[in-house]
Design a protein around this motif. Structure first.
Motif, PDB file in Angstrom:
ATOM      1  N   PRO A 365       0.844  -1.226   0.000  1.00 12.14           N
ATOM      2  CA  PRO A 365       0.000   0.000   0.000  1.00 12.14           C
ATOM      3  C   PRO A 365       0.871   1.265   0.000  1.00 12.14           C
ATOM      4  N   PHE A 366       0.350   2.288  -0.645  1.00 11.77           N
ATOM      5  CA  PHE A 366       1.102   3.533  -0.802  1.00 11.77           C
ATOM      6  C   PHE A 366       1.434   4.172   0.558  1.00 11.77           C
ATOM      7  N   VAL A 367       0.441   4.203   1.475  1.00 14.63           N
ATOM      8  CA  VAL A 367       0.676   4.841   2.783  1.00 14.63           C
ATOM      9  C   VAL A 367       1.726   4.085   3.585  1.00 14.63           C
ATOM     10  N   LEU A 368       1.750   2.748   3.419  1.00  8.72           N
ATOM     11  CA  LEU A 368       2.759   1.953   4.126  1.00  8.72           C
ATOM     12  C   LEU A 368       4.152   2.279   3.604  1.00  8.72           C
ATOM     13  N   ARG A 369       4.292   2.443   2.298  1.00 10.70           N
ATOM     14  CA  ARG A 369       5.598   2.775   1.720  1.00 10.70           C
ATOM     15  C   ARG A 369       6.068   4.153   2.191  1.00 10.70           C
ATOM     16  N   CYS A 370       5.127   5.097   2.261  1.00  9.50           N
ATOM     17  CA  CYS A 370       5.478   6.434   2.780  1.00  9.50           C
ATOM     18  C   CYS A 370       5.928   6.347   4.240  1.00  9.50           C
ATOM     19  N   ALA A 371       5.248   5.501   5.034  1.00  8.19           N
ATOM     20  CA  ALA A 371       5.605   5.359   6.449  1.00  8.19           C
ATOM     21  C   ALA A 371       6.998   4.770   6.597  1.00  8.19           C
ATOM     22  N   VAL A 372       7.326   3.769   5.765  1.00  9.28           N
ATOM     23  CA  VAL A 372       8.673   3.165   5.837  1.00  9.28           C
ATOM     24  C   VAL A 372       9.737   4.193   5.454  1.00  9.28           C
ATOM     25  N   LEU A 373       9.452   4.999   4.424  1.00 15.04           N
ATOM     26  CA  LEU A 373      10.410   6.045   4.038  1.00 15.04           C
ATOM     27  C   LEU A 373      10.633   7.012   5.204  1.00 15.04           C
ATOM     28  N   TYR A 374       9.539   7.391   5.865  1.00 12.66           N
ATOM     29  CA  TYR A 374       9.653   8.300   7.014  1.00 12.66           C
ATOM     30  C   TYR A 374      10.482   7.664   8.134  1.00 12.66           C
ATOM     31  N   CYS A 375      10.262   6.371   8.351  1.00 17.44           N
ATOM     32  CA  CYS A 375      11.019   5.644   9.380  1.00 17.44           C
ATOM     33  C   CYS A 375      12.515   5.650   9.052  1.00 17.44           C
ATOM     34  N   PHE A 376      12.835   5.432   7.789  1.00 15.99           N
ATOM     35  CA  PHE A 376      14.247   5.413   7.372  1.00 15.99           C
ATOM     36  C   PHE A 376      14.859   6.812   7.516  1.00 15.99           C
ATOM     37  N   GLN A 377      14.083   7.842   7.158  1.00 18.86           N
ATOM     38  CA  GLN A 377      14.575   9.218   7.302  1.00 18.86           C
ATOM     39  C   GLN A 377      14.840   9.548   8.769  1.00 18.86           C
ATOM     40  N   CYS A 378      13.916   9.137   9.646  1.00 21.07           N
ATOM     41  CA  CYS A 378      14.089   9.425  11.081  1.00 21.07           C
ATOM     42  C   CYS A 378      15.266   8.652  11.658  1.00 21.07           C
ATOM     43  N   PHE A 379      15.479   7.435  11.156  1.00 24.45           N
ATOM     44  CA  PHE A 379      16.630   6.651  11.616  1.00 24.45           C
ATOM     45  C   PHE A 379      17.945   7.355  11.270  1.00 24.45           C
ATOM     46  N   LEU A 380      18.007   8.031  10.118  1.00 27.57           N
ATOM     47  CA  LEU A 380      19.249   8.680   9.682  1.00 27.57           C
ATOM     48  C   LEU A 380      19.354  10.136  10.146  1.00 27.57           C
ATOM     49  N   TYR A 381      18.282  10.684  10.741  1.00 26.12           N
ATOM     50  CA  TYR A 381      18.290  12.098  11.112  1.00 26.12           C
ATOM     51  C   TYR A 381      19.297  12.342  12.249  1.00 26.12           C
ATOM     52  N   LYS A 382      20.295  13.191  11.962  1.00 27.47           N
ATOM     53  CA  LYS A 382      21.365  13.509  12.928  1.00 27.47           C
ATOM     54  C   LYS A 382      22.051  12.248  13.452  1.00 27.47           C
ATOM     55  N   ASN A 383      22.190  11.260  12.576  1.00 28.12           N
ATOM     56  CA  ASN A 383      22.781   9.975  12.976  1.00 28.12           C
ATOM     57  C   ASN A 383      23.907   9.632  12.000  1.00 28.12           C
ATOM     58  N   GLN A 384      25.060  10.233  12.192  1.00 24.00           N
ATOM     59  CA  GLN A 384      26.179  10.009  11.267  1.00 24.00           C
ATOM     60  C   GLN A 384      26.655   8.562  11.304  1.00 24.00           C
ATOM     61  N   LYS A 385      26.529   7.941  12.475  1.00 23.84           N
ATOM     62  CA  LYS A 385      26.909   6.527  12.576  1.00 23.84           C
ATOM     63  C   LYS A 385      26.014   5.672  11.681  1.00 23.84           C
ATOM     64  N   GLY A 386      24.695   5.903  11.745  1.00 23.85           N
ATOM     65  CA  GLY A 386      23.765   5.146  10.901  1.00 23.85           C
ATOM     66  C   GLY A 386      23.969   5.438   9.418  1.00 23.85           C
ATOM     67  N   GLN A 387      24.246   6.715   9.077  1.00 25.21           N
ATOM     68  CA  GLN A 387      24.521   7.062   7.679  1.00 25.21           C
ATOM     69  C   GLN A 387      25.738   6.294   7.164  1.00 25.21           C
ATOM     70  N   VAL A 429      15.290   9.521  -2.407  1.00 23.80           N
ATOM     71  CA  VAL A 429      15.166  10.365  -1.203  1.00 23.80           C
ATOM     72  C   VAL A 429      15.836   9.692  -0.007  1.00 23.80           C
ATOM     73  N   ALA A 430      15.653   8.368   0.124  1.00 22.58           N
ATOM     74  CA  ALA A 430      16.282   7.648   1.239  1.00 22.58           C
ATOM     75  C   ALA A 430      17.801   7.749   1.154  1.00 22.58           C
ATOM     76  N   LEU A 431      18.345   7.575  -0.057  1.00 20.73           N
ATOM     77  CA  LEU A 431      19.800   7.668  -0.222  1.00 20.73           C
ATOM     78  C   LEU A 431      20.292   9.097   0.028  1.00 20.73           C
ATOM     79  N   ALA A 432      19.471  10.078  -0.350  1.00 21.42           N
ATOM     80  CA  ALA A 432      19.840  11.476  -0.079  1.00 21.42           C
ATOM     81  C   ALA A 432      19.930  11.737   1.417  1.00 21.42           C
ATOM     82  N   HIS A 433      19.057  11.100   2.196  1.00 26.47           N
ATOM     83  CA  HIS A 433      19.100  11.278   3.659  1.00 26.47           C
ATOM     84  C   HIS A 433      20.336  10.608   4.264  1.00 26.47           C
TER      85      HIS A 433
END
Length: 925
Positions: A365-387, A429-433
């Motif tokens: 589902p489209f909303v599920l894919r958007c949610a996963v993208l958001y989760c991945f973005q939040c995981f990498l937000y200010k997280n140089q180790k995760g990046q 977008v995920a790779l950009a984050h």
């Protein structure tokens, strides 16, 4: 209705008034307007005057509720068709309700009266009162809220409804508080501090948490009202340890059959409540403290369990992903934990990999894919180790050659080059984050090589992205692919001159970009043109001039020839003018109503805002201005480096000063402690001296005189009574001696008289013979008496001499305290007592000696501390002088910098005026 109103107003019997009000109640639903106009004033009067009768009060409240409320379920029934006439009637009824509400609250005393009626415990009064007040709040919420806010104990009275044992009143009380707390921060704070959190959480627990009914949902909505956008209540909720009480809500178990519609709704609202506490719009400090509490109490772990469980409904799974995203966003501990979560598969796979597989799967589902993208973005937000971990999965040294496991990087590359445009956009977008604000990973990603087909040499990821852009032109819905790739390239090249050099090294890239920008295409292609202009502008602004054929000046000349500067800036402005740009810039979450709206990423909008102005300036600047600007930049950088150097020095000196101050305070404390210790030791020594003297006195009393003045007695001190007695004996002996000497003198005078009378003439013979016989007898007696007196005198003189010598010896021994010699006749008890006393005295003397040594050592240590203090003070003075000098230097540097800036401004003004002159008519430009 008029007759009934007259009866209510004029009847003296309570029964008549009650029957009239009951009749008005029955008419009030059908003839709402008429009853409202004619009876409202009388009904309010009944509420004021007939409070003693609960029945008539209940009828009056029900009638007022029917007039004011817009609930018309009974009238409307189960009609399925809604035509225009019914819609108009509904609108009219809503207007009617608000008009009657306005009439009712015009007198604020009416609302205060209603609040006082809610204190009545009678069900027939309290329940209609709750419904009426709820209806008033629904009609004119802000006005009624203000009246309740200013009325004494108004909110507190309403809070008592939550403690009512009758569930109907309690549940309607929750609905009333929902309407009361909506969009009013002051009332929200009062309700929160009236222990609302505790009561609502107790109700939720009693009703069965997520398995409860609609009451749980109502309580959760009320909690949302209290917490949303209210930092004070959020802080109170966290400090009250209420976050820990949220954990049991998410114990859903593994059963697949227990997902009723109400449970799904409850869980959905519960997840939204968690998100309210960790929303990105909250202050960062408050959000991080809530994130910390959620990890420590196990709430995050519980959410991850739901995330990886099977049989969870899709909307709950989506909302759980969004919730986990915001719980980990920007908080390193939670991000590290999320990276360690594995899905229950065989072999176990990281949760991130499983989620990315859903994101690049077009069947999800489209909303599920958007949610996963958001989760991945939040995981990498200010997280140089995760990046770094994500980028490392793409590097040649870390790729699993066996192909047994799929990494996050491989999934992103697969999505980036798949045929599904949404997967392309999400992966880009995920790779950009993974590169966001991380120059190291931007450089590392340049090493990634892709095998495009068998037999061909591998190409870099950057080259492959530009190849796809330049080789194929998609139309329509495929615009997401190009927008995604262009956003990835813009993020990659920004603030990374090495990546810009790699990009320009491919000679086909710049012609492609200029060709795209120069074309006159339709509106749907304008966004792509704007992104191409942004990418070309980044290539100019972050160009380090390492490639001779694509230096800054040459690229600017190319733009001017092929596109035109004004046209270029206009195309660049297409991005920020796009209707979806402002929508994406509002919130970090990629929340799109449909795939067509999936165009911009939130972080990319911030990058555009940052770069649009500087690129515009860079395009319009001439080479001379660039040179001057570079020189000024270098000068400013030098000044900044000097200022930074001095700032660092001052910071270090401040730290040293702080350390020295701390040392001084420590030494002062130690000095005070030592002085206190010395004072204590002196007092202890004085106490020991007093004890020593007391022991001496006690010892003298314990050893009395034993018939002769022994050495032990003399050593322990002669008592004053004994000395006085001895003196009295000596004086008595002296007086006896004087008396005897006077008697002796009398006898001598008598003898002399006798001798003289014996030698005198003129006596007869008889008398002389008789007298001579008598005299010879007297003389013999006198001689005997004189001899006795002389012997007595000699003996007394010897005794006096003996006593005087004894007295001298006693006095000498008393003064010198000579050591006693034991008497042979002394008892064993006396010997033991003397030995004990001698031991105690020697111990006291030894302790006194040790105390003197300790005092001496303490005084020496005190002297050393004083010297150290003096040295510290001198060091502080030196550092202070040096700090003052540095501050003067910094001030001079700032003045020089200001002068340079003034010169630059003058130069810019001159250039501007010269340009204006050149542009005047008649002058060739």
């Amino acid at each position: 209705i008029q007759k009934l109103c007259d009866r209510v107003a004029s009847s003296t019997l309570l029964d008549d008034r009650r029957n009239a009000v009951r009749a008005l109640k029955s008419l009030s639903k059908k003839y709402r307007l008429e009853v409202g106009i004619q009876a409202m004033e009388h009904l309010i009067h009944v509420l004021q005057t007939d409070r003693s009768d609960s029945e008539i009060i209940g009828y009056a409240l029900d009638t007022l509720y029917n007039i004011i409320s817009n609930d018309e379920e009974e009238e409307v029934g189960n009609t399925l068709s809604l035509n225009i006439t019914e819609e108009n009637s509904t609108r009219q009824s809503e207007d009617l309700g608000s008009q009657f509400t306005e009439i009712f609250i015009k007198q604020q005393e009416n609302v205060t009266l209603l609040l006082s009626l809610l204190e009545e415990f009678d069900f027939h009064v309290r329940w209609p009162g709750v419904k009426l007040l709820t209806s008033l709040l629904k009609q004119l919420g802000p006005q009624v809220q203000q009246i309740i806010l200013v009325s004494p104990m108004g909110v507190s009275r309403l809070m008592d409804l939550l403690a009512d044992s009758r569930e109907v009143i309690r549940n309607d009380g929750v609905l009333l508080l929902q309407a009361l707390t909506r969009s009013n921060g002051a009332i929200q704070k009062i309700v929160a501090f009236e222990n609302a959190f505790e009561r609502l959480l107790d109700i939720i627990t009693e009703e069965g948490n997520s398995d409860g009914g609609i009451v749980v949902e109502d309580c959760l909505i009320l909690l949302q009202n209290l917490l949303k956008n209210n930092n004070s209540n959020q802080n109170f909720f966290k400090e009250g340890s209420y976050i820990q009480r949220m954990k049991p809500w998410f114990d859903v178990g593994d059963e697949n059959s227990g997902w009723s519609a109400q449970k799904v709704t409850n869980l959905h609202v519960m997840l939204q409540l968690v998100r309210v506490l960790v929303s990105p719009t909250n202050p960062p400090g408050a959000t991080s403290s809530c994130q910390k509490a959620m990890f420590q109490c196990g709430l995050l772990q519980q959410l991850c369990t739901i995330l990886m469980a099977t049989g969870v409904p899709a909307d709950i799974l989506t909302e759980t992903i969004n919730t986990v995203s915001e719980v980990i966003r920007g908080y390193q501990v939670n991000q590290d934990y999320f990276a360690s979560v594995n899905a229950p598969s065989n072999p176990p796979r990281p949760a991130i990999v499983v989620l990315l597989m859903s994101m690049v799967n077009e069947r999800q589902p489209f909303v599920l894919r958007c949610a996963v993208l958001y989760c991945f973005q939040c995981f990498l937000y200010k997280n140089q180790k995760g990046q770094g971990e994500i980028v490392s999965t793409l590097l040649p040294s870390t790729i699993d050659a066996t192909g047994n496991s799929v990494s996050a990087g491989q999934l992103l590359c697969g999505g980036l080059f798949s045929t599904d445009s949404l997967s392309n956009w999400c992966a880009a977008v995920a790779l950009a984050h993974a590169l966001q604000e991380n120059a190291t990973q931007k450089e590392q990603l340049l090493r990634v090589q892709l095998a495009t087909s068998i037999g061909n040499p591998p190409v870099s990821l950057l080259q492959q992205c530009t190849n796809i852009l330049s080789q194929v032109k998609w139309r329509g819905s495929k615009i997401q692919t190009r927008v995604g790739l262009l956003m990835l390239l813009c993020t990659w090249l920004s603030n990374c001159p090495i990546a810009v050099t790699h990009f320009l090294h491919n000679s086909a890239n710049v012609p492609f970009l200029t060709g795209q920008i120069a074309e006159n295409l339709g509106e749907e292609e304008q966004l792509v043109q704007g992104l191409c202009a942004l990418l070309l502008g980044i290539s100019i602004y972050f160009n380090d001039n390492s490639l001779e054929s694509y230096m800054k000046e040459k690229l600017k000349q190319l733009i001017e020839k092929r596109i035109g500067k004004e046209n270029f800036i206009e195309k660049l402005g297409f991005i920020s003018k796009h209707e979806l740009y402002s929508r994406a810039s509002q919130k970090p979450q990629p929340n799109f109503p449909s795939p067509e709206y999936m165009i911009f990423d939130h972080e990319f909008t911030k990058l555009v805002k940052e770069l649009e102005g500087v690129i515009t300036k860079a395009i319009y600047k001439s080479s001379e201005e660039d040179k001057k600007e570079e020189e000024v930049k270098k000068t400013l950088e030098q000044h900044d480096s000097i200022v930074t150097h001095y700032k660092n020095m001052i910071r270090e000196q401040d730290l040293q000063l702080e350390e020295l101050k701390q040392q001084i305070s420590t030494l002062k404390c130690q000095n005070e402690q030592l002085q206190t210790a010395v004072t204590q030791q002196v007092s202890q020594i004085q106490q020991h001296k007093d004890q020593y003297n007391l022991l001496k006195v006690q010892l003298g009393k314990d050893n009395p005189h034993q018939g002769s003045y022994s050495d032990a007695t003399q050593m322990n001190g002669i008592q004053p009574e004994e000395v006085g007695r001895l003196r009295e004996e000596i004086e008595e002996l002296k007086s006896n001696q004087e008396r005897l000497q006077s008697q002796l003198a009398e006898k001598d005078s008598l003898i002399e008289n006798l001798k003289s009378s014996q030698s005198s003439p003129g006596t007869n013979e008889q008398s002389s013979a008789t007298a001579s016989a008598q005299d010879s007898e007297q003389i013999a007696e006198l001689k005997q008496e004189l001899a006795a007196l002389k012997s007595q005198l000699n003996s007394q003189s010897v005794e006096i001499t003996k006593l005087q010598t004894e007295k001298q010896e006693l006095l000498q021994k008393t003064e010198t305290f000579a050591k006693p010699a034991p008497l042979p006749g002394e008892s064993e008890v006396g010997t033991a007592t003397k030995t004990d006393v001698e031991g105690r005295l020697s111990a006291l003397l030894q302790e006194t000696k040790e105390l003197k040594n300790e005092i001496k050592a303490l005084s020496e240590e005190r002297t050393a501390i004083k010297e150290q203090l003096d040295a510290s003070n001198s060091t502080i003075a030196i550092l202070q002088n040096e700090k003052n000098k540095l501050e003067v230097d910094v001030t001079d540097s700032k003045k020089e910098q200001d002068d340079l800036l003034v010169l630059l401004a003058d130069q810019d003004q001159k250039i501007f005026s010269l340009k204006n002159k050149l542009k005047e008519p008649g002058n060739p430009v």
